[in-house]
Design an enzyme around this catalytic site. Sequence first.
Site, PDB file in Angstrom:
ATOM      1  N   LYS A  78      11.069 -55.973  44.838  1.00 62.95           N
ATOM      2  CA  LYS A  78       9.786 -55.267  44.960  1.00 62.95           C
ATOM      3  C   LYS A  78       9.966 -54.052  45.869  1.00 62.95           C
ATOM      4  CE  LYS A  78       4.883 -56.152  46.052  1.00 62.95           C
ATOM      5  NZ  LYS A  78       3.896 -57.117  46.595  1.00 62.95           N
ATOM      6  N   SER A 159      -0.501 -57.685  43.857  1.00 64.04           N
ATOM      7  CA  SER A 159       0.214 -56.428  43.878  1.00 64.04           C
ATOM      8  C   SER A 159       1.631 -56.498  43.324  1.00 64.04           C
ATOM      9  CB  SER A 159       0.292 -55.899  45.321  1.00 64.04           C
ATOM     10  OG  SER A 159       1.109 -56.738  46.115  1.00 64.04           O
ATOM     11  N   SER A 183      -0.818 -61.976  46.196  1.00 68.13           N
ATOM     12  CA  SER A 183      -0.052 -60.971  45.449  1.00 68.13           C
ATOM     13  C   SER A 183       1.207 -61.486  44.780  1.00 68.13           C
ATOM     14  CB  SER A 183       0.330 -59.804  46.372  1.00 68.13           C
ATOM     15  OG  SER A 183      -0.754 -58.929  46.515  1.00 68.13           O
TER      16      SER A 183
END
Lengths: 493, 100
Positions: A78, A159, A183
């Site tokens: 990420k 997210s 998330s």
Amino acid sequence: MADLTSLTLTQLRDGFRAGDFSAREIATSFNAAVAASKALNAYTVETPEDALACADKADAARQSGDLKPLSGLPLGIKDLFATEGVDTTSGSNILKGFKPPYESTVSAKLRADGAGMLGKLNMDEFAMGSSNETSAYGPVISPWKRNDGGNAALTPGGSSGGSAAAVAAGLAPGVTGTDTGGSIRQPAAFTGITGIKPTYGRCSRWGIVSFASSLDQAGPMSRTVRDCAILLESMSGFDPKDATSLDAPVPAWEQGLSSDLKGKRIGIPKEYRIDGVPDEINALWDQGIAWLKDAGATIVEISLPHTKYALPTYYIIAPAEASSNLARYDGVRYGLREAPEGGNLDAMYAATRAAGFGAEVKRRIMIGTYVLSAGFYDAYFTKAQRVRALIKRDFAEAFEKCDLILTPTAPSAAFGLKEKTSDPLAMYLNDVFAVPASLAGLPAMSVPGGLDSQGLPLGLHLIGREMDEQGVLNAGLAIEERAGFSARPEKWW
Amino acid sequence: MSVDTATVRHVAKLARLAMSDAEVEALVPELNNILGWVDQLGEVDTSGVEPLATVIDQKLRLRDDVIDADPLTGGNVRDKVLANAPDAQHGFFAVPKVIE
């Protein structure tokens, strides 16, 4: 040879070790899948050379019998994790071009265990969002489509939307995510994959771009519970560089996996039966209860009386901490700088931040600054911290009656892009089931349970006691074995 | 509690966010909507409840007071520290003139 990108991380590890295929073949397959996936917008940066270099090391290590736990496995990272020499932007224009001269502890641990990197994964800006639509790179498109023939572009959740889409679409066998208020879990549910947020402090936050420091926690996302156990073991552990890192040994979670739940009590919180949640989600919840009973567990009704207040509490605490953390983006040390002609330092700060942050980030900085400002600090921030204490106490009391808690992961299946962006509150409500565990710092995971009538994945959510990742993983495994979830998105990208 | 344009402007100044009039106008109802929603916390009786500051109980520890404790970030890495600066001069971060 089977398409390597369709295998689980465990299958890849074991097949590589058995000599069924080489690490180079694995890396080449995934590199090709990543390169052919532009339509999904899951990766912001691709690092195929890194994946290949690590693969060659792994192949050599297999020859010399010097294998590490993740040798031969390329991962997606990420874009919130600092990666040495590779762009780390947190999905924001304000960090465009930032190349950290250091590596986050979590990604360094994965590397030290032999993993390679396929690239950096798209995400909501500063992890603020539940649909990936706040990213400065544009939204990730879910690989899933509704079966109504409408072909609408759906969100992979957020997210960690790029992370979720990458696993679901076979663009990585495993990825890192971060979870502040859901998330990891909500995108895992939206894309039919598995993701776990460990106990707060299990994974070092050092080198992870901060959003809300008392909540942020890294975790893995992958196809199966076992995959997650393997990755979490590598990611976890004490780090003297993070003052909130837990100084506790990391259990051998993979070795400890067992889906026999005899003697376990599963709590069903009555307050999580919320109006307006689709029947299909409540039906899946009931199915989950039946699966856990079948695995030997007993079911008990529990009460978490402050559930209703978790989201408003979160939307004070998280923006407050974010407004403080994001004060560092001032145009001086890294990232964007906007200096108006003849303007002073203050003007540079204000112009840089106005140009660099997106609308949702600005909104949260404004809320956070407001609730921390003189005159409102006690009414909002201190009040929220008191309610947070009550939410944590609710869980502690519930865990006197049960060992684990089962709930749905999200109140809906994946929604369409732009369906909720005009209403921040509607978007915030998407994390209604995920946020309470975050506020209490508890380990929690989402496991795919089935498909809704539109053919979209739905997740089941397990919350465990502090430090009981093993219990969460084991119950997750019990669900996984019984759900037999094998649906995959049809390739259209 | 609710905010008006003057409050939004004040908060934007505190947050160091330049904002156009249109942006301020747009934020007033958005912030009021969110603040109105979080106001429901007023219903919760929190008397006698200590505000929660650390979610997992642990003692705050201090790092060893050693320079160069970490080879990547501990010290003597000026060029690395400056590597991402929008403007670095003579080994320093450069900013617009502060003192007239």
